[in-house]
Design a protein around this motif. Sequence first.
Motif, mmCIF file in Angstrom:
data_model
loop_
_atom_site.group_PDB
_atom_site.id
_atom_site.type_symbol
_atom_site.label_atom_id
_atom_site.label_comp_id
_atom_site.label_asym_id
_atom_site.label_seq_id
_atom_site.Cartn_x
_atom_site.Cartn_y
_atom_site.Cartn_z
ATOM 1 N N PHE A 32 -2.803 -11.200 -25.269
ATOM 2 C CA PHE A 32 -3.368 -11.162 -23.860
ATOM 3 C C PHE A 32 -4.814 -11.147 -24.509
ATOM 4 O O PHE A 32 -5.339 -9.790 -24.638
ATOM 5 C CB PHE A 32 -2.912 -10.207 -23.057
ATOM 6 C CG PHE A 32 -1.588 -10.275 -22.730
ATOM 7 C CD1 PHE A 32 -1.252 -11.203 -21.694
ATOM 8 C CD2 PHE A 32 -0.547 -9.474 -23.188
ATOM 9 C CE1 PHE A 32 0.054 -11.139 -21.312
ATOM 10 C CE2 PHE A 32 0.720 -9.301 -23.176
ATOM 11 C CZ PHE A 32 1.185 -10.452 -21.902
ATOM 12 N N ALA A 37 -0.067 -8.090 -28.046
ATOM 13 C CA ALA A 37 0.976 -7.333 -27.451
ATOM 14 C C ALA A 37 2.175 -7.330 -28.375
ATOM 15 O O ALA A 37 2.941 -6.317 -28.552
ATOM 16 C CB ALA A 37 1.374 -7.854 -26.065
ATOM 17 N N GLY A 60 4.566 -2.870 -26.795
ATOM 18 C CA GLY A 60 4.884 -4.087 -26.535
ATOM 19 C C GLY A 60 6.175 -4.235 -25.872
ATOM 20 O O GLY A 60 6.752 -5.365 -25.865
ATOM 21 N N ASP A 416 -4.003 -3.759 -14.102
ATOM 22 C CA ASP A 416 -2.656 -4.448 -14.191
ATOM 23 C C ASP A 416 -2.700 -5.038 -15.887
ATOM 24 O O ASP A 416 -1.643 -5.628 -16.169
ATOM 25 C CB ASP A 416 -2.467 -5.666 -13.203
ATOM 26 C CG ASP A 416 -3.616 -6.683 -13.324
ATOM 27 O OD1 ASP A 416 -4.480 -6.445 -14.019
ATOM 28 O OD2 ASP A 416 -3.212 -7.905 -12.887
ATOM 29 N N LEU A 418 -3.118 -2.993 -18.331
ATOM 30 C CA LEU A 418 -2.494 -1.882 -18.969
ATOM 31 C C LEU A 418 -1.011 -2.083 -18.794
ATOM 32 O O LEU A 418 -0.292 -2.255 -17.813
ATOM 33 C CB LEU A 418 -3.197 -0.627 -18.296
ATOM 34 C CG LEU A 418 -4.613 -0.232 -18.380
ATOM 35 C CD1 LEU A 418 -4.654 1.161 -17.668
ATOM 36 C CD2 LEU A 418 -4.965 -0.301 -19.659
HETATM 37 N N1 LIG Z 1 -0.621 -9.077 -18.291
HETATM 38 C C1 LIG Z 1 -1.440 -8.513 -19.135
HETATM 39 N N2 LIG Z 1 -2.916 -8.568 -19.480
HETATM 40 C C2 LIG Z 1 -3.394 -8.162 -20.255
HETATM 41 N N3 LIG Z 1 -2.859 -7.254 -21.274
HETATM 42 C C3 LIG Z 1 -1.363 -6.841 -20.904
HETATM 43 C C4 LIG Z 1 -0.765 -7.526 -19.980
HETATM 44 N N4 LIG Z 1 0.415 -7.151 -20.214
HETATM 45 C C5 LIG Z 1 0.603 -6.244 -21.171
HETATM 46 N N5 LIG Z 1 -0.747 -6.112 -21.771
HETATM 47 C C6 LIG Z 1 -1.063 -5.440 -22.921
HETATM 48 O O1 LIG Z 1 -0.199 -5.467 -23.930
HETATM 49 C C7 LIG Z 1 0.415 -4.614 -24.811
HETATM 50 C C8 LIG Z 1 1.644 -4.412 -24.349
HETATM 51 O O2 LIG Z 1 1.967 -3.902 -23.337
HETATM 52 P P1 LIG Z 1 3.528 -3.661 -22.855
HETATM 53 O O3 LIG Z 1 3.489 -3.377 -21.395
HETATM 54 O O4 LIG Z 1 4.433 -4.732 -23.305
HETATM 55 O O5 LIG Z 1 3.682 -2.154 -23.527
HETATM 56 P P2 LIG Z 1 5.197 -1.171 -23.417
HETATM 57 O O6 LIG Z 1 5.576 -0.763 -24.577
HETATM 58 O O7 LIG Z 1 6.135 -1.735 -22.437
HETATM 59 O O8 LIG Z 1 4.364 0.077 -22.587
HETATM 60 P P3 LIG Z 1 4.914 0.970 -21.561
HETATM 61 O O9 LIG Z 1 5.769 1.990 -22.321
HETATM 62 O O10 LIG Z 1 3.643 1.746 -21.354
HETATM 63 O O11 LIG Z 1 5.258 0.411 -20.395
HETATM 64 C C9 LIG Z 1 -0.641 -3.189 -23.962
HETATM 65 O O12 LIG Z 1 -1.684 -3.041 -24.894
HETATM 66 C C10 LIG Z 1 -1.154 -3.920 -22.642
HETATM 67 O O13 LIG Z 1 -2.286 -3.401 -22.400
#
Ligand SMILES: Nc1ncnc2c1ncn2[C@@H]1O[C@H](COP(=O)(O)OP(=O)(O)OP(=O)(O)O)[C@@H](O)[C@H]1O
Length: 542
Positions: A32, A37, A60, A416, A418
């Motif tokens: 992204f 990610a 991720g 969004d 994050l």
């Molecule tokens: N739609 C998006 N636009 C921009 N960046 C994104 C988007 N979705 C996720 N990211 C970024 O990708 C990375 C991974 O995010 P992800 O939501 O997959 O993490 P996660 O492991 O599920 O975290 P959490 O436990 O907080 O839910 C993060 O740095 C996040 O900011």
Amino acid sequence: MSTLSLHAAPCGHTAAGGRAALLEVRGATKRFGATLALDDVSIAAHAGEIHCVLGENGAGKSSLGKVIAGLYRADAGVLVFDGAPVQFANPGQARAMGIAIVYQELSLVPDLSIRANFWLGSEGARLPLARVGRRRETPRVREVLAQLGVELDPETRVKDLPVTTQQLLEIGKALMHRPRLVVFDEPTAMLGAIEKQRFFSVLRTLRDNGIASLLITHHIDDVTAVGDRVTVMRNGRVVESFPMTGAIDAEHVLERLTGRRGAAAVRSPRTAPAAGESAVLEISGLPGRDDGGATVGVHRGGIVGLYGVVGCGAERVVRAAAGVQRARDFSMRLNGRPFGPATPAEALRAGISYLPAGRQANAVFPTRSIRENLMLSQLRRVSRLGFINRRRETSVALDQLRASAVKFADLDAGIDTLSGGNQQKVLLARAMAGASALLVLEEPTAGVDIDAKQQIHERIRAASRAGLAVLVLSSDLPETLALCDVVYTFFAGTVMDCHVAPAAGDHDAILADILGQRSAARPEQPRSQAAPTVNEWSLQAT
Ligand SMILES: Nc1ncnc2c1ncn2[C@@H]1O[C@H](COP(=O)(O)OP(=O)(O)OP(=O)(O)O)[C@@H](O)[C@H]1O
């Protein structure tokens, strides 16, 4: 347009007992903007296996789940399903192949029946004649409800059901299409101890029926309860994957997740308020267990937890304090004066700041930036003569984000962008910055990773040490025990007991309270040494 490259070899066998994987992700990469990610992620899901995916916020995990379920397209990598490479242009295509995803947030339409919700979006499934449609649709709905172990009339409106039942129905909706793989994206983030057991039994039923589950979670007890395999992610990469053999306990998982032992055991000493000290917030006239009225007091420098199953009556107490709901059959005093805020703004003016549960529905402004979401209730603090001092605002915002361990790249990017856990940390930072008398927190660390959770607990404790009164409603019992100085248990609108300086050993007694039973396991203490009952505590505390 992003694509998955299709140069995969035929599906191989994985290390898991030599069985062919139902789904293999090979080398998935997802970017992204500047954020990577997913960085060359490979993972396999097997039929009849519960595969847990753990990792810090932003690791991720959700991106991986969304790639698998067809919501995101990976920039590179291969998905192999049932031995054949596949590409999904949208979630419908993944669903048609037998892949479903279930989120923590509720998505059912409250005014529709269970049957209508289950069939909603099924192309060509709705029939023009309502009665004919109902006759054809109902048997499958009944089958799914039986799989979930709930006895409900398919015509029941969703809004008439408790939230926990609605959460189960979210799974039911996913099961309608007879999936072979279900991705669960943090389904237990807001489930209490009792509701979790119900969810685990559904997961075990799916496993027994040969369905593969990928369970994204931050809770190690989820892994020890139902996990067959664990994959740990960090910074977009898979760092480890191992089977849950009998030799692996919660300590081991924690160690492999965080690289250290005993991280969950950190706890601050706590004290009960001195007798005669008056409460910042006093809630009286609540029904008590022994037919008498009960009083809940939240003192300066104290952290008070309310605990019970959904609908136990604790929510209305917390929401009345925050000005979201009127106190109808109990009364409140703030610093000794009668208090009944009609709105959250009125509560805020009285020094009460509130973090509601349900990030997406109740707290986050999804189209606004991280800065705007954080500074919303603090504009006065960074303004002079009605103008915002942008430099000061930036400096305050950066300090607060750092203190709350938020992982972000750009203060002015949309919130969004994050990960879910990092959004939660922003909202908590906002709530903490707004309180001068009382901080009211619902599910403060839902979706937050283990390390950040400890940091947040430490920040809440520091705020209480600095003199703030804190009222917490969390479905996470270990969190309630670790954080709170005093825990009031609720059952069916009644305050059951008051546990002072609760410890892990109070777990069973608290569960007995919230199920409306007196615990046989609770040691009979001589009256003089026993923890105060609700009414005794009220007398001491007020
Ligand atoms: N739609 C998006 N636009 C921009 N960046 C994104 C988007 N979705 C996720 N990211 C970024 O990708 C990375 C991974 O995010 P992800 O939501 O997959 O993490 P996660 O492991 O599920 O975290 P959490 O436990 O907080 O839910 C993060 O740095 C996040 O900011």
